[in-house]
Design a protein around this motif. Structure first.
Motif, PDB file in Angstrom:
ATOM      1  N   THR A   1       1.858  32.119  15.863  1.00 21.05           N
ATOM      2  CA  THR A   1       2.964  31.516  15.108  1.00 21.05           C
ATOM      3  C   THR A   1       3.024  30.005  15.331  1.00 21.05           C
ATOM      4  N   THR A   2       2.760  29.575  16.551  1.00 20.94           N
ATOM      5  CA  THR A   2       2.748  28.131  16.830  1.00 20.94           C
ATOM      6  C   THR A   2       1.675  27.428  16.008  1.00 20.94           C
ATOM      7  N   ALA A   3       0.488  28.028  15.948  1.00 22.47           N
ATOM      8  CA  ALA A   3      -0.613  27.430  15.189  1.00 22.47           C
ATOM      9  C   ALA A   3      -0.288  27.365  13.703  1.00 22.47           C
ATOM     10  N   LEU A   4       0.295  28.431  13.164  1.00 25.14           N
ATOM     11  CA  LEU A   4       0.613  28.475  11.727  1.00 25.14           C
ATOM     12  C   LEU A   4       1.693  27.451  11.366  1.00 25.14           C
ATOM     13  N   VAL A   5       2.721  27.357  12.195  1.00 23.59           N
ATOM     14  CA  VAL A   5       3.793  26.399  11.911  1.00 23.59           C
ATOM     15  C   VAL A   5       3.275  24.972  12.041  1.00 23.59           C
ATOM     16  N   SER A   6       2.481  24.704  13.063  1.00 23.76           N
ATOM     17  CA  SER A   6       1.911  23.370  13.245  1.00 23.76           C
ATOM     18  C   SER A   6       1.035  22.982  12.055  1.00 23.76           C
ATOM     19  N   TRP A   7       0.235  23.915  11.584  1.00 20.81           N
ATOM     20  CA  TRP A   7      -0.645  23.657  10.437  1.00 20.81           C
ATOM     21  C   TRP A   7       0.180  23.398   9.183  1.00 20.81           C
TER      22      TRP A   7
ATOM     23  N   TYR B   1       0.955  47.988  33.927  1.00 19.70           N
ATOM     24  CA  TYR B   1       0.054  47.722  32.808  1.00 19.70           C
ATOM     25  C   TYR B   1       0.821  47.703  31.483  1.00 19.70           C
ATOM     26  N   VAL B   2       1.812  48.570  31.360  1.00 13.85           N
ATOM     27  CA  VAL B   2       2.633  48.581  30.142  1.00 13.85           C
ATOM     28  C   VAL B   2       3.310  47.231  29.959  1.00 13.85           C
ATOM     29  N   GLN B   3       3.896  46.716  31.037  1.00 13.87           N
ATOM     30  CA  GLN B   3       4.560  45.409  30.957  1.00 13.87           C
ATOM     31  C   GLN B   3       3.552  44.306  30.673  1.00 13.87           C
ATOM     32  N   LEU B   4       2.383  44.360  31.310  1.00 12.80           N
ATOM     33  CA  LEU B   4       1.370  43.328  31.098  1.00 12.80           C
ATOM     34  C   LEU B   4       0.896  43.320  29.649  1.00 12.80           C
ATOM     35  N   VAL B   5       0.645  44.502  29.097  1.00 12.75           N
ATOM     36  CA  VAL B   5       0.209  44.591  27.689  1.00 12.75           C
ATOM     37  C   VAL B   5       1.293  44.043  26.769  1.00 12.75           C
ATOM     38  N   LEU B   6       2.548  44.373  27.067  1.00  8.62           N
ATOM     39  CA  LEU B   6       3.666  43.872  26.256  1.00  8.62           C
ATOM     40  C   LEU B   6       3.725  42.354  26.290  1.00  8.62           C
ATOM     41  N   VAL B   7       3.677  41.768  27.484  1.00 14.51           N
ATOM     42  CA  VAL B   7       3.792  40.314  27.624  1.00 14.51           C
ATOM     43  C   VAL B   7       2.603  39.608  26.987  1.00 14.51           C
ATOM     44  N   VAL B   8       1.397  40.124  27.187  1.00 10.58           N
ATOM     45  CA  VAL B   8       0.207  39.502  26.594  1.00 10.58           C
ATOM     46  C   VAL B   8       0.269  39.575  25.078  1.00 10.58           C
ATOM     47  N   THR B   9       0.719  40.713  24.548  1.00 11.45           N
ATOM     48  CA  THR B   9       0.852  40.852  23.093  1.00 11.45           C
ATOM     49  C   THR B   9       1.847  39.841  22.538  1.00 11.45           C
ATOM     50  N   MET B  10       2.993  39.716  23.196  1.00 13.22           N
ATOM     51  CA  MET B  10       3.986  38.742  22.756  1.00 13.22           C
ATOM     52  C   MET B  10       3.461  37.313  22.861  1.00 13.22           C
ATOM     53  N   LEU B  11       2.666  37.041  23.891  1.00 14.00           N
ATOM     54  CA  LEU B  11       2.081  35.704  24.053  1.00 14.00           C
ATOM     55  C   LEU B  11       1.129  35.388  22.912  1.00 14.00           C
TER      56      LEU B  11
ATOM     57  N   VAL C   1      11.365  21.438  16.039  1.00 14.64           N
ATOM     58  CA  VAL C   1      10.696  22.683  15.674  1.00 14.64           C
ATOM     59  C   VAL C   1       9.527  22.942  16.619  1.00 14.64           C
ATOM     60  N   MET C   2       8.689  21.939  16.828  1.00 21.43           N
ATOM     61  CA  MET C   2       7.522  22.118  17.683  1.00 21.43           C
ATOM     62  C   MET C   2       7.922  22.222  19.155  1.00 21.43           C
ATOM     63  N   LEU C   3       9.044  21.594  19.532  1.00 16.32           N
ATOM     64  CA  LEU C   3       9.525  21.738  20.905  1.00 16.32           C
ATOM     65  C   LEU C   3       9.908  23.183  21.195  1.00 16.32           C
ATOM     66  N   ILE C   4      10.492  23.838  20.201  1.00 12.43           N
ATOM     67  CA  ILE C   4      10.860  25.247  20.357  1.00 12.43           C
ATOM     68  C   ILE C   4       9.632  26.080  20.679  1.00 12.43           C
ATOM     69  N   PHE C   5       8.562  25.883  19.898  1.00  8.34           N
ATOM     70  CA  PHE C   5       7.345  26.667  20.106  1.00  8.34           C
ATOM     71  C   PHE C   5       6.674  26.302  21.428  1.00  8.34           C
TER      72      PHE C   5
END
Length: 308
Positions: free
Chosen positions: A201-207, A185-195, A225-229
């Motif tokens: 960040t993708t939405a903000l940069v795209s906007w 669960y610790v790993q899942l919470v970490l990965v979901v948070t990072m996702l 830039v968008m390929l990176i995201f």
């Protein structure tokens, strides 16, 4: 009954052969790609750039994973584990550390890109190598600390099963399963948070790039830039998230681990698209400073992206 047993054994042998083939392919691709990428990052790009710092550590994380894979190839090819309990624990921890450290480093790369595009001048005091190395130190420390309770739990599981079946043993009893689930669960919470952070960040940069569509001529690497995201989001959805959910699907763990290992072969593409001149020498970074002197925000954002 004998026919069913024979079919099951043949199916298991076929699965093992597929896993050995995939892990072997990851080694043959991931080792040279990440070794060359690390050499280029260290040789031709300045570690005074926060992006370069995060990418160097991402490459190191991938190389640590790759050098642990030959043991998995041997295990699935021979269905034997002759290297003992402690080696099994260390190899398993290296794999899990790669998922965690890679997800965090990729997220920090996304955040660095966000600051460079959306807040190019205001973020200059944050986007420096000193802060990057501090963040990297905390990340590695956190990853190693998580290994302590996880190694103890995994060691108990191995004690109750045949250590020769290192990467595949029977489901643990209830007490061990609960303890292992806590760490999962610790790993899942970490990965979901990072996702979630990567999605935002993708939405903000795209906007931001869309809002400055009239200035798009100044951002020649807009597509990069968008390929990176896009690549970052793919890493999470295709590799990090499925393996983090694996504790809910015990029988799929070997296949999900096999799939997750492929991520280290794709990270070099992230390095390539992150630098406008990946093969250029680090002296070319002076163009970024000239853009700052002109106070051209979008030009500086473009330069910061292409050279940092």
């Amino acid at each position: 009954m004998q026919n069913n047993s024979g079919m099951y054994q043949n199916g298991t042998e076929m699965e093992n052969s597929v896993y050995a083939l995939v892990f072997g392919s990851v080694i043959s691709l991931g080792l040279p790609l990440n070794a060359v990428s690390l050499w280029i990052l260290l040789r031709r790009h300045s570690l005074k750039s926060p992006s370069a710092v995060f990418m160097v550590n991402l490459a190191i994380s991938d190389l640590l994973l790759v050098i642990s894979l030959p043991t998995r190839v041997y295990f699935y090819a021979t269905n034997k584990w002759p290297l003992g309990k402690m080696t099994c624990i260390w190899i398993t921890m290296l794999f899990r550390n790669n998922i965690r450290s890679s997800s965090i480093f990729i997220t920090f790369i996304s955040l660095d890109r966000l600051l460079a595009v959306v807040y190019p001048l205001r973020s200059r005091h944050l986007r420096n190598s000193s802060n990057a190395w501090k963040a990297v130190s905390v990340i590695w420390m956190m990853v190693v600390v998580l290994n302590i309770p996880e190694s103890v739990i995994f060691s108990r599981q191995l004690d109750k099963h045949n250590v020769s079946s290192c990467f595949r043993f029977s489901p643990p009893n209830l007490d061990d399963e609960l303890s292992a689930s806590d760490m999962a669960y610790v790993q899942l919470v970490l990965v979901v948070t990072m996702l979630v952070v990567n999605i935002v960040t993708t939405a903000l940069v795209s906007w931001t790039l869309h809002r400055h569509v009239n200035d798009s001529a100044k951002i020649n690497n807009k597509v990069n830039v968008m390929l990176i995201f896009a690549m970052n989001l793919m890493m999470f959805t295709a590799f990090f998230l499925p393996v983090s959910l694996g504790f809910k699907f015990y029988n799929l763990r070997p296949a999900l681990n096999c799939l997750a290992s492929v991520n280290c072969c794709l990270d070099p593409l992230l390095y390539y698209f992150s630098f406008d001149g990946f093969w250029k020498r680090k002296e070319d970074i002076v163009t970024c400073r000239r853009a700052v002197a002109g106070q051209d925000l979008m030009a500086y954002g473009q330069m910061a992206l292409s050279t940092s």
